[in-house]
Design a protein around this motif. Sequence first.
Motif, PDB file in Angstrom:
ATOM      1  N   VAL B  28       0.842  -1.200   0.000  1.00 16.75           N
ATOM      2  CA  VAL B  28       0.000   0.000   0.000  1.00 16.75           C
ATOM      3  C   VAL B  28       0.876   1.248   0.000  1.00 16.75           C
ATOM      4  O   VAL B  28       0.650   2.191  -0.765  1.00 16.75           O
ATOM      5  CB  VAL B  28      -0.954  -0.007   1.221  1.00 16.75           C
ATOM      6  N   MET B  29       1.917   1.235   0.824  1.00 21.91           N
ATOM      7  CA  MET B  29       2.800   2.406   0.907  1.00 21.91           C
ATOM      8  C   MET B  29       3.456   2.658  -0.444  1.00 21.91           C
ATOM      9  O   MET B  29       3.592   3.823  -0.877  1.00 21.91           O
ATOM     10  CB  MET B  29       3.854   2.151   1.993  1.00 21.91           C
ATOM     11  N   ALA B  44      -6.579  -0.560  -4.058  1.00 28.57           N
ATOM     12  CA  ALA B  44      -7.024  -1.957  -4.112  1.00 28.57           C
ATOM     13  C   ALA B  44      -6.781  -2.534  -5.506  1.00 28.57           C
ATOM     14  O   ALA B  44      -6.300  -3.665  -5.656  1.00 28.57           O
ATOM     15  CB  ALA B  44      -8.505  -2.045  -3.733  1.00 28.57           C
ATOM     16  N   THR B  45      -7.093  -1.761  -6.539  1.00 29.48           N
ATOM     17  CA  THR B  45      -6.889  -2.231  -7.908  1.00 29.48           C
ATOM     18  C   THR B  45      -5.415  -2.507  -8.174  1.00 29.48           C
ATOM     19  O   THR B  45      -5.039  -3.536  -8.741  1.00 29.48           O
ATOM     20  CB  THR B  45      -7.401  -1.171  -8.911  1.00 29.48           C
ATOM     21  N   GLU B  46      -4.568  -1.587  -7.720  1.00 27.80           N
ATOM     22  CA  GLU B  46      -3.135  -1.704  -8.012  1.00 27.80           C
ATOM     23  C   GLU B  46      -2.470  -2.850  -7.251  1.00 27.80           C
ATOM     24  O   GLU B  46      -1.544  -3.483  -7.753  1.00 27.80           O
ATOM     25  CB  GLU B  46      -2.418  -0.394  -7.651  1.00 27.80           C
ATOM     26  N   THR B  53      -9.269  -4.825   3.217  1.00 27.25           N
ATOM     27  CA  THR B  53      -7.876  -4.876   3.667  1.00 27.25           C
ATOM     28  C   THR B  53      -7.195  -3.524   3.463  1.00 27.25           C
ATOM     29  O   THR B  53      -6.486  -3.024   4.349  1.00 27.25           O
ATOM     30  CB  THR B  53      -7.106  -5.975   2.899  1.00 27.25           C
ATOM     31  N   VAL B  54      -7.425  -2.927   2.283  1.00 26.27           N
ATOM     32  CA  VAL B  54      -6.826  -1.616   2.020  1.00 26.27           C
ATOM     33  C   VAL B  54      -7.306  -0.607   3.061  1.00 26.27           C
ATOM     34  O   VAL B  54      -6.514   0.193   3.582  1.00 26.27           O
ATOM     35  CB  VAL B  54      -7.158  -1.137   0.595  1.00 26.27           C
ATOM     36  N   GLY B  59      -5.868   2.894   7.325  1.00 21.81           N
ATOM     37  CA  GLY B  59      -6.146   3.374   8.679  1.00 21.81           C
ATOM     38  C   GLY B  59      -4.910   3.323   9.565  1.00 21.81           C
ATOM     39  O   GLY B  59      -4.609   4.276  10.304  1.00 21.81           O
ATOM     40  N   GLU B  60      -4.163   2.205   9.458  1.00 16.93           N
ATOM     41  CA  GLU B  60      -2.924   2.081  10.248  1.00 16.93           C
ATOM     42  C   GLU B  60      -1.911   3.156   9.853  1.00 16.93           C
ATOM     43  O   GLU B  60      -1.252   3.751  10.706  1.00 16.93           O
ATOM     44  CB  GLU B  60      -2.296   0.699  10.023  1.00 16.93           C
ATOM     45  N   LEU B  61      -1.785   3.398   8.541  1.00 19.58           N
ATOM     46  CA  LEU B  61      -0.783   4.353   8.056  1.00 19.58           C
ATOM     47  C   LEU B  61      -1.190   5.793   8.377  1.00 19.58           C
ATOM     48  O   LEU B  61      -0.322   6.636   8.652  1.00 19.58           O
ATOM     49  CB  LEU B  61      -0.562   4.170   6.552  1.00 19.58           C
TER      50      LEU B  61
END
Lengths: 409, 409
Positions: B28-29, B44-46, B53-54, B59-61
């Motif tokens: 994600v990062m 999500a697409t990438e 999950t994304v 949210g965590e980031l």
Amino acid sequence: MTAWAAGRGHSIAKGTSRDIRVANRFEVMRVVIAQSPVSRRRIATETGLSIATVGTVVGELLAAGLLLEVGFEDSAGRPRALMAVDHAGGVLLGVDVAETYVRVDLFDAALTFLDGVEEALSPDENRPGQVVGHIVSGVRTVLDRAGVPERRVLGAGITVPGQVDHRGGVSVFAPNWDWHDIPLGRLLAERLGVPAHLDNPLRAAIVAELWFGAGRRREDVVVLNLGTGVGAGLAFRGTLYRGATNSAGEWGHTTLVLDGRPCHCGGRGCVEAYVGAPGIVQHLRELDPDSPMLHVNDQTATIDALTRGIEAGDPIAQKVVAETARYLGAAVANLINLLNPEAIVLSSWVATRLGEPLLAEVQAVVARHALGRPFLATEIVRSTLPGDSVSLGAATLALERFLSDIAGR
Amino acid sequence: MTAWAAGRGHSIAKGTSRDIRVANRFEVMRVVIAQSPVSRRRIATETGLSIATVGTVVGELLAAGLLLEVGFEDSAGRPRALMAVDHAGGVLLGVDVAETYVRVDLFDAALTFLDGVEEALSPDENRPGQVVGHIVSGVRTVLDRAGVPERRVLGAGITVPGQVDHRGGVSVFAPNWDWHDIPLGRLLAERLGVPAHLDNPLRAAIVAELWFGAGRRREDVVVLNLGTGVGAGLAFRGTLYRGATNSAGEWGHTTLVLDGRPCHCGGRGCVEAYVGAPGIVQHLRELDPDSPMLHVNDQTATIDALTRGIEAGDPIAQKVVAETARYLGAAVANLINLLNPEAIVLSSWVATRLGEPLLAEVQAVVARHALGRPFLATEIVRSTLPGDSVSLGAATLALERFLSDIAGR
């Protein structure tokens, strides 16, 4: 593996749940094979999986006919079911096609050897149809002798030398036979009513070590196939490594002596030119052109004679082993410095015959060539697998495919 | 990666959920860094991850202060939040300690270069305390100039030559300085108030390629650090490969010419003895002992003179490049035959200076040495990363550690 060591985990993040479900089946099957009969709780302890996951996987394997319940153990007054591989269930075939023979071995679903047959390939029998003919007749022979119908075969793993497209079942290039893009998988499907998986023998050799040999408790392992040709089967993080096009492991065609001996690949100074069986025969010829150990046009007989010479303390035989180890040790040190593996396993018929004397000489040479830290981390051992580890690995690849194809939840 | 190619997946089956959560954060990062500003749906697409999950990872980031919401895009009348890296948030430090310098680079959390400083190491400044002193003063300089307090540093990645225990933060062996078991991590912690990750420069170089270079869309990649010393950073299945003791990649100390030139490692005929900067200087000396391009005791000046000679069409300079490529090409072909990678990336200062002429000669030599199928599957390219890819990779390793240490659900 810690999360940190996992790095960015690109491939882990994709196709996650299915890959893990399949990997879990492999883990559970390996524990049941090794420790049968065994309870679900014990499987959970051994694999590190949760009881719930083990329950699901065991259910799948029971439904697929691979396992059965064989009884109960008493645990504080509560009975626990014990699982075993169903030896009366399906069977697996492992086929090792080499330059001079086709070997077909029959195994039960626990990869226990049941029966085998070897058919010689004469030098003029190098057309695909002829090789397929030997595979088919070998398979028929072992199935007939065991009284097993084709429908009970869970899968057949078949290895052929050279470059193999394992997904398409195609022998892309077999240099010794000048084969190009031969659809062996399709040719076999027309003659055999069993699911077939085609691969390269290096892949089979390392998978056999992962399931049953030196790879059992290790993450990063290299197996060296030392025969007429030589090559390396690779496993990183406990998993078979194929490379981009299933071509990895051509260690025999890495340059050790720039501009050295000609190699049959067309290059010069390749590892194989010095440590393949013909290269070892050449060491002998250079040391003593009139040696009675030399058998013209029969490298196997010459290596056998060397083996007897070593046992008898023949100084020329010992020099041949030392000369072979001089090259093999440097080439093994290259693998240690580049890959920092936990173990390097010497396998196949040359390793079997020249045995401990070769291993001892190699270890001494490696100690001089390898860097200290990776050298200390690497065990160099002979394969402990019985029989033909390539046909065992081929059958294991067929079992892996069967396990991968079980319909999931 | 298909489930079949996943093999037995030993390591995947263990520590599963945490490893995957961390790997997902990396994915994600990377997408946010590359495509900022970007919606959750696009991430999500990438990545191929689910929207749920994304959402969790973003949210965590956000909570960790790495990302922020920078606006909305209109999607069929429904606004979608757009994410970007918080450039005003935390910073990262990348420190490249080499034999002759200490380079300290400052990056924002998107690994955008902000500022850098290089301090020369004189040959007598080889005690751990002296090197730590240069690291500390370099860090102070870049933080002071940027007006950034230590508490805003998410992490510092530091590489030192030789064998490194990255878990313990120990320089196990640095041959040029004769360092043994120096606890650099602890020495730095006493002087710097920032989380430090110690590693080997080969690890940093391949991680930089995985995040920002030739490893971006590839699974099996090798980066060659061509400098005074030479080595290979390895990534298999899109993930950094360390080997059993974080020693993998010592390709510079694989034997290419058995019993050849002495190498400073104590061996003979190592790749590094022919393609490291001192080896290249030796080619020049052997071709023309009186060459005006030779600068005594200054390999950098000599390589620079060669670079100008190539540009000017000097025949001796061209011969030096061809001679270097004769060895480098054979050694690259060894990697292709053994590992069957998708790409081999030439990096570091010698590759930068000798540039396209060296690459062209190497490609021609590789074509003669490599086997057909793996050769066709491998692109050989120069690194496209700007600046010092080792300090960039070191900072990326620090970001990976920060991402690994975010408290999970």
